[in-house]
Design an enzyme around this catalytic site. Structure first.
Site, PDB file in Angstrom:
ATOM      1  N   VAL A   1      -3.544   6.823 -22.102  1.00  0.00           N
ATOM      2  CA  VAL A   1      -3.036   5.470 -22.357  1.00  0.00           C
ATOM      3  C   VAL A   1      -4.190   4.481 -22.221  1.00  0.00           C
ATOM      4  O   VAL A   1      -4.982   4.559 -21.273  1.00  0.00           O
ATOM      5  CB  VAL A   1      -1.915   5.105 -21.363  1.00  0.00           C
ATOM      6  CG1 VAL A   1      -1.300   3.756 -21.733  1.00  0.00           C
ATOM      7  CG2 VAL A   1      -0.849   6.186 -21.337  1.00  0.00           C
TER       8      VAL A   1
ATOM      9  N   THR B   1      -5.492   1.863 -20.847  1.00  0.00           N
ATOM     10  CA  THR B   1      -5.415   0.911 -19.740  1.00  0.00           C
ATOM     11  C   THR B   1      -6.789   0.771 -19.088  1.00  0.00           C
ATOM     12  O   THR B   1      -7.718   1.538 -19.362  1.00  0.00           O
ATOM     13  CB  THR B   1      -4.421   1.389 -18.664  1.00  0.00           C
ATOM     14  OG1 THR B   1      -4.963   2.562 -18.027  1.00  0.00           O
ATOM     15  CG2 THR B   1      -3.066   1.715 -19.268  1.00  0.00           C
TER      16      THR B   1
ATOM     17  N   TYR C   1      -6.816  15.027 -10.577  1.00  0.00           N
ATOM     18  CA  TYR C   1      -5.744  14.212 -11.156  1.00  0.00           C
ATOM     19  C   TYR C   1      -4.628  15.108 -11.673  1.00  0.00           C
ATOM     20  O   TYR C   1      -3.442  14.876 -11.413  1.00  0.00           O
ATOM     21  CB  TYR C   1      -6.303  13.350 -12.282  1.00  0.00           C
ATOM     22  CG  TYR C   1      -5.257  12.518 -12.987  1.00  0.00           C
ATOM     23  CD1 TYR C   1      -4.776  11.346 -12.414  1.00  0.00           C
ATOM     24  CD2 TYR C   1      -4.748  12.905 -14.226  1.00  0.00           C
ATOM     25  CE1 TYR C   1      -3.803  10.589 -13.056  1.00  0.00           C
ATOM     26  CE2 TYR C   1      -3.791  12.163 -14.871  1.00  0.00           C
ATOM     27  CZ  TYR C   1      -3.320  10.997 -14.288  1.00  0.00           C
ATOM     28  OH  TYR C   1      -2.359  10.250 -14.929  1.00  0.00           O
TER      29      TYR C   1
ATOM     30  N   ASN D   1       4.925   4.155 -10.066  1.00  0.00           N
ATOM     31  CA  ASN D   1       3.890   4.078 -11.089  1.00  0.00           C
ATOM     32  C   ASN D   1       2.481   4.060 -10.514  1.00  0.00           C
ATOM     33  O   ASN D   1       1.539   4.505 -11.170  1.00  0.00           O
ATOM     34  CB  ASN D   1       4.103   2.821 -11.947  1.00  0.00           C
ATOM     35  CG  ASN D   1       2.881   2.490 -12.777  1.00  0.00           C
ATOM     36  OD1 ASN D   1       2.580   3.158 -13.760  1.00  0.00           O
ATOM     37  ND2 ASN D   1       2.150   1.448 -12.368  1.00  0.00           N
TER      38      ASN D   1
ATOM     39  N   LYS E   1      -0.585  15.459 -10.540  1.00  0.00           N
ATOM     40  CA  LYS E   1       0.547  15.289 -11.454  1.00  0.00           C
ATOM     41  C   LYS E   1       1.427  16.537 -11.490  1.00  0.00           C
ATOM     42  O   LYS E   1       2.637  16.443 -11.705  1.00  0.00           O
ATOM     43  CB  LYS E   1       0.044  14.914 -12.846  1.00  0.00           C
ATOM     44  CG  LYS E   1      -0.609  13.534 -12.891  1.00  0.00           C
ATOM     45  CD  LYS E   1       0.321  12.441 -12.352  1.00  0.00           C
ATOM     46  CE  LYS E   1      -0.316  11.080 -12.363  1.00  0.00           C
ATOM     47  NZ  LYS E   1       0.603  10.007 -11.869  1.00  0.00           N
TER      48      LYS E   1
ATOM     49  N   SER F   1       2.367  12.819 -16.106  1.00  0.00           N
ATOM     50  CA  SER F   1       1.312  12.893 -17.123  1.00  0.00           C
ATOM     51  C   SER F   1       1.427  14.212 -17.862  1.00  0.00           C
ATOM     52  O   SER F   1       1.882  15.219 -17.306  1.00  0.00           O
ATOM     53  CB  SER F   1      -0.063  12.793 -16.455  1.00  0.00           C
ATOM     54  OG  SER F   1      -1.094  13.132 -17.361  1.00  0.00           O
TER      55      SER F   1
ATOM     56  N   SER G   1      -0.925  15.945 -18.313  1.00  0.00           N
ATOM     57  CA  SER G   1      -1.847  16.842 -17.606  1.00  0.00           C
ATOM     58  C   SER G   1      -1.115  17.724 -16.611  1.00  0.00           C
ATOM     59  O   SER G   1      -1.725  18.595 -15.987  1.00  0.00           O
ATOM     60  CB  SER G   1      -2.937  16.039 -16.890  1.00  0.00           C
ATOM     61  OG  SER G   1      -2.395  15.265 -15.848  1.00  0.00           O
TER      62      SER G   1
ATOM     63  N   ASP H   1       0.873  -1.171   0.000  1.00  0.00           N
ATOM     64  CA  ASP H   1       0.000   0.000   0.000  1.00  0.00           C
ATOM     65  C   ASP H   1       0.906   1.215   0.000  1.00  0.00           C
ATOM     66  O   ASP H   1       1.565   1.518   1.009  1.00  0.00           O
ATOM     67  CB  ASP H   1      -0.894  -0.023   1.240  1.00  0.00           C
ATOM     68  CG  ASP H   1      -1.805   1.199   1.339  1.00  0.00           C
ATOM     69  OD1 ASP H   1      -1.664   2.127   0.523  1.00  0.00           O
ATOM     70  OD2 ASP H   1      -2.637   1.220   2.264  1.00  0.00           O
ATOM     71  N   VAL H   2       0.966   1.928  -1.118  1.00  0.00           N
ATOM     72  CA  VAL H   2       1.930   3.020  -1.243  1.00  0.00           C
ATOM     73  C   VAL H   2       1.607   4.196  -0.336  1.00  0.00           C
ATOM     74  O   VAL H   2       2.434   5.110  -0.197  1.00  0.00           O
ATOM     75  CB  VAL H   2       2.050   3.510  -2.712  1.00  0.00           C
ATOM     76  CG1 VAL H   2       2.558   2.396  -3.607  1.00  0.00           C
ATOM     77  CG2 VAL H   2       0.732   4.075  -3.221  1.00  0.00           C
TER      78      VAL H   2
END
Length: 271
Positions: free
Chosen positions: A184, A186, A151, A86, A155, A138, A140, A58-59
């Site tokens: 991307v 994903t 988000y 990441n 970033k 990103s 962004s 858990d980061v």
């Protein structure tokens, strides 16, 4: 065997259970690295692969970081060569349609996760060979993105962390950089549909981003010989590495055009 020293170049990748993280971990393994692949749950795709050490991380938990990196470093003789921050999450809606809880989650994972990872990894990186931190940022972070405000803000924070630590840690031999993809394809974007995505399209793959990350890691700390080689190094040694033609064009344009034009261009592209 646990406790023995593995002589391969080593890398820790977070958010490695799927998407960009999984693609990156696989690509590092194929390139001959000893890979630590971590996610909230054990990465089942790597079971039985002796090139990959897996674990749950858990980061947002500093103690979990210290435990995971300490365990991985027992395989490497105490050092870690590369950290890839990441792990991340997002939501794509008008800001007012989201919630306090969604904002908090993005800040916890996308910002605190990077800060905690860098702090926990530094003692191990100092013992590594050509050590590097690569933060997945990103496009962004070039200009605030409508419908992705939180988000985008996280970033921008990753951008600032990267730039500051690149200055602080270069004297210690630790190279800190970031990669900047646009959209991307994903699972993280499943169900997300913003005006920017409609106008610009989702053109990058997980492998596109993974390949850039591995290239940055391989170049870290290397210096060419001769005047031409040193000049080439100086021109390409950017802290931030945009991924793909769209992100590259946007990033380069942001370096030279006035802010009001950047705002106008961004508005046209993302609204």
């Amino acid at each position: 065997m646990t406790g023995s020293r593995d002589r391969r170049r080593s890398v820790v990748v977070t958010g490695a259970g799927r998407g960009i993280g999984e693609a990156t971990a696989r690509m590092f393994a194929d390139a001959g690295y000893l890979v630590g692949a971590y996610d909230l749950k054990q990465c089942t795709w790597a079971e039985g692969d002796d090139r990959v050490v897996t674990g749950a991380l858990d980061v947002t938990d500093p103690a979990a970081w210290e435990s995971a990196l300490g365990d991985f470093a027992t395989r490497t003789g105490g050092g870690i060569d590369v950290l890839v921050n990441n792990a991340g999450t997002l939501y794509g809606t008008p800001f007012i349609d989201a919630s306090y809880e969604q904002d908090a989650l993005l800040v916890d994972v996308n910002v605190k996760g990077v800060l905690y990872g860098c702090r926990a990894a530094f003692p191990f990186l100092r013992k590594g060979t050509r050590p590097a931190v690569i933060n997945v940022c990103s496009a962004s972070a070039i200009y605030g993105q409508a419908e992705m405000a939180t988000y985008s803000a996280t970033k921008f924070a990753v951008r600032g962390i990267t730039e500051a630590l690149d200055l602080e840690w270069r004297p210690h031999g630790v190279h800190v950089s970031s990669v900047w993809p646009l959209y991307v394809g994903t699972e993280m974007l499943a169900g997300v549909e913003t005006a920017g995505m409609k106008n610009l399209g989702v053109t990058l793959t997980e492998d596109d981003v993974a390949a850039e990350i591995v290239a940055v890691a391989d170049k870290a700390g290397r210096r060419s010989s001769g005047l031409v080689g040193r000049l080439r190094d100086a021109l390409t040694d950017s802290v931030h590495r945009p991924v793909g033609q769209q992100a590259t064009a946007m990033y380069l344009a942001s370096q030279v055009i006035p802010g009001r034009i950047l705002k106008f261009t961004n508005k046209r592209l993302t609204s």
